[in-house]
Design a protein around this motif. Sequence first.
Motif, PDB file in Angstrom:
ATOM      1  N   HIS A  36       0.978  -1.113  -0.064  1.00 62.89           N
ATOM      2  CA  HIS A  36       0.113   0.138  -0.027  1.00 62.89           C
ATOM      3  C   HIS A  36       0.807   1.385  -0.189  1.00 62.89           C
ATOM      4  O   HIS A  36       1.806   1.334   0.617  1.00 62.89           O
ATOM      5  CB  HIS A  36      -0.817   0.038   1.408  1.00 62.89           C
ATOM      6  N   ILE A  37       0.569   2.224  -0.638  1.00 63.68           N
ATOM      7  CA  ILE A  37       1.506   3.367  -1.119  1.00 63.68           C
ATOM      8  C   ILE A  37       1.165   4.209   0.167  1.00 63.68           C
ATOM      9  O   ILE A  37       0.171   4.843   0.438  1.00 63.68           O
ATOM     10  CB  ILE A  37       1.038   4.206  -2.105  1.00 63.68           C
ATOM     11  N   PRO A  38       2.248   4.698   0.860  1.00 64.12           N
ATOM     12  CA  PRO A  38       1.996   5.636   2.018  1.00 64.12           C
ATOM     13  C   PRO A  38       1.672   7.137   1.530  1.00 64.12           C
ATOM     14  O   PRO A  38       2.180   7.408   0.535  1.00 64.12           O
ATOM     15  CB  PRO A  38       3.650   5.667   2.554  1.00 64.12           C
ATOM     16  N   ALA A  88      11.197   6.514   2.807  1.00 63.02           N
ATOM     17  CA  ALA A  88      12.308   6.691   1.593  1.00 63.02           C
ATOM     18  C   ALA A  88      12.782   5.149   1.060  1.00 63.02           C
ATOM     19  O   ALA A  88      12.340   4.884   0.241  1.00 63.02           O
ATOM     20  CB  ALA A  88      13.588   7.329   2.096  1.00 63.02           C
ATOM     21  N   PHE A  89      12.987   4.392   2.257  1.00 63.33           N
ATOM     22  CA  PHE A  89      13.128   2.892   1.865  1.00 63.33           C
ATOM     23  C   PHE A  89      11.593   2.196   1.315  1.00 63.33           C
ATOM     24  O   PHE A  89      11.805   1.526   0.503  1.00 63.33           O
ATOM     25  CB  PHE A  89      13.743   1.903   2.990  1.00 63.33           C
ATOM     26  N   LYS A  90      10.750   2.335   2.014  1.00 61.64           N
ATOM     27  CA  LYS A  90       9.183   2.000   1.650  1.00 61.64           C
ATOM     28  C   LYS A  90       8.822   2.402   0.426  1.00 61.64           C
ATOM     29  O   LYS A  90       8.674   1.486  -0.533  1.00 61.64           O
ATOM     30  CB  LYS A  90       8.234   2.315   2.589  1.00 61.64           C
ATOM     31  N   HIS A  91       8.986   3.604  -0.034  1.00 61.24           N
ATOM     32  CA  HIS A  91       8.759   3.981  -1.454  1.00 61.24           C
ATOM     33  C   HIS A  91       9.548   3.469  -2.623  1.00 61.24           C
ATOM     34  O   HIS A  91       9.135   2.900  -3.600  1.00 61.24           O
ATOM     35  CB  HIS A  91       8.815   5.625  -1.698  1.00 61.24           C
ATOM     36  N   GLN A  92      10.852   3.440  -2.123  1.00 62.11           N
ATOM     37  CA  GLN A  92      11.776   2.538  -3.431  1.00 62.11           C
ATOM     38  C   GLN A  92      11.260   1.064  -3.400  1.00 62.11           C
ATOM     39  O   GLN A  92      11.586   0.437  -4.441  1.00 62.11           O
ATOM     40  CB  GLN A  92      13.282   2.605  -2.783  1.00 62.11           C
ATOM     41  N   SER A  93      11.152   0.398  -2.222  1.00 59.35           N
ATOM     42  CA  SER A  93      10.807  -1.013  -2.215  1.00 59.35           C
ATOM     43  C   SER A  93       9.323  -1.087  -3.076  1.00 59.35           C
ATOM     44  O   SER A  93       9.547  -2.169  -3.907  1.00 59.35           O
ATOM     45  CB  SER A  93      10.634  -1.372  -0.787  1.00 59.35           C
ATOM     46  N   LEU A  94       8.505  -0.329  -3.148  1.00 53.48           N
ATOM     47  CA  LEU A  94       7.077  -0.461  -3.807  1.00 53.48           C
ATOM     48  C   LEU A  94       7.547  -0.295  -5.399  1.00 53.48           C
ATOM     49  O   LEU A  94       7.108  -1.083  -5.943  1.00 53.48           O
ATOM     50  CB  LEU A  94       6.381   0.435  -3.129  1.00 53.48           C
ATOM     51  N   ALA A  95       8.571   0.614  -5.746  1.00 52.71           N
ATOM     52  CA  ALA A  95       8.753   0.824  -6.909  1.00 52.71           C
ATOM     53  C   ALA A  95       9.495  -0.272  -7.539  1.00 52.71           C
ATOM     54  O   ALA A  95       9.238  -0.899  -8.702  1.00 52.71           O
ATOM     55  CB  ALA A  95       9.776   1.965  -7.204  1.00 52.71           C
ATOM     56  N   ARG A  96      10.376  -0.817  -6.918  1.00 50.71           N
ATOM     57  CA  ARG A  96      11.163  -2.135  -7.071  1.00 50.71           C
ATOM     58  C   ARG A  96      10.200  -3.418  -7.257  1.00 50.71           C
ATOM     59  O   ARG A  96       9.988  -4.065  -8.140  1.00 50.71           O
ATOM     60  CB  ARG A  96      12.054  -2.466  -5.987  1.00 50.71           C
ATOM     61  N   THR A  97       9.224  -3.548  -6.349  1.00 46.24           N
ATOM     62  CA  THR A  97       8.109  -4.475  -6.341  1.00 46.24           C
ATOM     63  C   THR A  97       7.197  -4.320  -7.814  1.00 46.24           C
ATOM     64  O   THR A  97       6.886  -5.286  -8.353  1.00 46.24           O
ATOM     65  CB  THR A  97       7.256  -4.425  -5.208  1.00 46.24           C
ATOM     66  N   ALA A  98       6.872  -3.109  -8.261  1.00 47.30           N
ATOM     67  CA  ALA A  98       6.224  -2.835  -9.529  1.00 47.30           C
ATOM     68  C   ALA A  98       7.006  -3.447 -10.675  1.00 47.30           C
ATOM     69  O   ALA A  98       6.443  -4.026 -11.432  1.00 47.30           O
ATOM     70  CB  ALA A  98       5.810  -1.316  -9.661  1.00 47.30           C
ATOM     71  N   LEU A  99       8.322  -3.184 -10.559  1.00 43.20           N
ATOM     72  CA  LEU A  99       9.131  -3.657 -11.499  1.00 43.20           C
ATOM     73  C   LEU A  99       9.280  -5.235 -11.684  1.00 43.20           C
ATOM     74  O   LEU A  99       9.246  -5.709 -12.641  1.00 43.20           O
ATOM     75  CB  LEU A  99      10.788  -2.913 -11.501  1.00 43.20           C
ATOM     76  N   ILE A 120       0.324  -0.379  -8.457  1.00 37.78           N
ATOM     77  CA  ILE A 120       1.574   0.209  -7.755  1.00 37.78           C
ATOM     78  C   ILE A 120       1.830   1.616  -8.618  1.00 37.78           C
ATOM     79  O   ILE A 120       1.908   2.749  -8.036  1.00 37.78           O
ATOM     80  CB  ILE A 120       2.741  -0.438  -7.603  1.00 37.78           C
ATOM     81  N   ILE A 121       1.942   1.203  -9.930  1.00 33.68           N
ATOM     82  CA  ILE A 121       2.210   2.495 -10.687  1.00 33.68           C
ATOM     83  C   ILE A 121       1.120   3.583 -10.821  1.00 33.68           C
ATOM     84  O   ILE A 121       1.331   4.744 -10.694  1.00 33.68           O
ATOM     85  CB  ILE A 121       2.519   2.003 -12.375  1.00 33.68           C
ATOM     86  N   ALA A 122      -0.049   3.119 -11.026  1.00 37.60           N
ATOM     87  CA  ALA A 122      -1.368   4.012 -11.040  1.00 37.60           C
ATOM     88  C   ALA A 122      -1.465   4.746  -9.805  1.00 37.60           C
ATOM     89  O   ALA A 122      -1.845   6.072  -9.666  1.00 37.60           O
ATOM     90  CB  ALA A 122      -2.564   3.245 -11.664  1.00 37.60           C
TER      91      ALA A 122
END
Length: 707
Positions: A36-38, A88-99, A120-122
Amino acid sequence: MSTGIRHKTEKHAWGRRVLAELKEELNRLEAAGSLHIPLEPGGWWHQYVCPRHHAELLFDPAERDAQSFRCPHGCLIEGEAYRGAWLAFKHQSLARTALQAAAVYAASRETAYALLAKRIIAGYARQFPDYPVHPDAQPWMLKGRAFHQALTEAIWSTTLLRACLLLSDEGVTWTEPEREALDGYLRLLEASMTEYRRILIHERGNAENNYTAWLNASLSCIYAVKDDRSGLLALIAGEGGWKHHLSIGVKPDQLEFEGSTYYHVFVLRAYLISAEMAERFGIDLYDAEGTAGQSMRGMFDVLAALADDRGGLPALHDGPMERLPYAREIAEIMEIGLSRYRQPGIVPILREAYRQMGGPDGARCQLEALMYGEGEEPAARRFGGRAAAGSGMDGEEAGLRRGSRLLRDSGFVLGRRASNALSFLADFGPHGGSHGHYDKLHLTMMHRDTAFTPDFGMVPYGSELRKQWFAETASHNTVSLGGASQAAHTGSCLRFEETAAHTYVWLRSEGAYPGCRMDRHLLLADQWLLDWFEVTAGEEASIEWWMHPVVPAEEEEDRTGVEIGPWQSAGEGGVYELAIQGEWQRLPVAKRYKVAAPAGSAAGALKLSYNVPGGGRIYHAALLQPGDEAYAVQTPGTSVDPSRPLTALLHRRHGRSARFVHVYSVGERTALKEISPGVVQVESAGEICTYELTEKGLTVIGGGHHE
């Protein structure tokens, strides 16, 4: 791209194994409810560090939210700075999860993973406009929205947009509301990245900054998603663009201008992302060159030159010695480099990165393998002409031979000989700007099986030990005066030569302290390494020679020349004081070794040895003049875990000048003897060599014979 991913899982066992691991991880994250996106923006990741142990705090991507944070030693930390760093780590982790989800979909065609990536992207596309231009960013930062720094935002955006492109390659479509949100995100991101570039390049006049490479990479991804060829072409060719930055951000010897291995990898990764986006428009940047011949191929080549025999990269100036996100970055660029340039020197570095990532014996693992790996699993290879244990290959088949190398523009020199298990890397060049250390004439010694006296790199910048220890002179293998650090300056290389008998380097520093000249002579023969350090202080001073082995020393009872007192436990006053950053720091003295002979007597020899992990022993002998002192000083540990102390060797002399002569060998003890002032004899296995220090440097005046 996606067809290639599917091909890897169809043809290669490693591809099927990695795909299964990635699916299992995504399923676990989804089941934990963590994706879930913070609503809050991230802070500065460098503040995610324990204030007591100075180790990076633990991060678990399966956590949906966190308000307290644990260090590896069990401390529980709370506070807004730590919360921001966790975000910051959470946002980066979610972007990695999307990829990762997009890659799994490309390989498996299972719709659930495409939907996860899209979600995640949307979700970020809708949320991004609601993040403010960060009010809590530090004044020196270019401020981002989703993060304190625009730099972090640029990196994060490339991961999201690569996921978006991968889905498009697979024919995944977007709903109209999703497309509108994505278009709005791209407009806002493009405007902010363009403005950050204007500030950095034109307002601050700092186009060579590593920020610029990442702002370029982010904009390249934006133009690829928008199919904007003209925008990309203008970005490549303009001031501060891809080609210009390659010319000003990389030295002619192919090392990134700050002299940091970490930032070299950092910038090369940004270049490769830009090249990937350009290739989508039929533009080839992979073989492009800067105005002085700089190239991405050359940037890979210099990393292969710098790596130790196992493939580990030295932590020159700022940067971690070993860290999971860094290992992932290394694996990504090395996989791309291997597929593009076929340089065999990439393989040991790639396998070492996978080892740090948890791959058994350096086997491919995690997202980087599935996304960027090509062909069969690279065979176990290492530098130095010796096969990795259990590889089934002989030295010639498995080992990659490398010689000595001078990086004159960047100010580093490497000494290697195939017959000697020891090698060295010394630093004499530019300070390195904000990422530099006060470390001129620093010496890293390497053994084929371990980094013996490495550069310790840097802890996260939020740790107070960044300035109190790791950037300072006393934490390096060089000379300080009066417990104070050197000034920021540039040294020089006066001689560099390779002969059939030795590799010889003469380095000089004249800007470390007022009126002080320091000369370091390094001579690597087939059996030993001679380190001769001359210091002229200009005035009375405590002249301090430092060495920081990562393995403990063992004392030897044999004494040579004069009576030398035994090691003694420190009693009253058992500390050594250093004037670091204008404040006195106190390092505990564990033991002391002192010549007990009157002035005018011959020098004695201090003898130590060190057990090498995996077997073997390094022998060390040092000349101690009457009046010299040697101390075993307890210091912080490496930047991986500073709370695990190490024991440094401090060789000190008080006066206007000092001479420190040390010799190292493997397998057999090397004897060191002073024949007369300025003349030293080295003996190993019956071979005796005599060296004299003259105005032209070290000169061989006899040797090479057996008795």
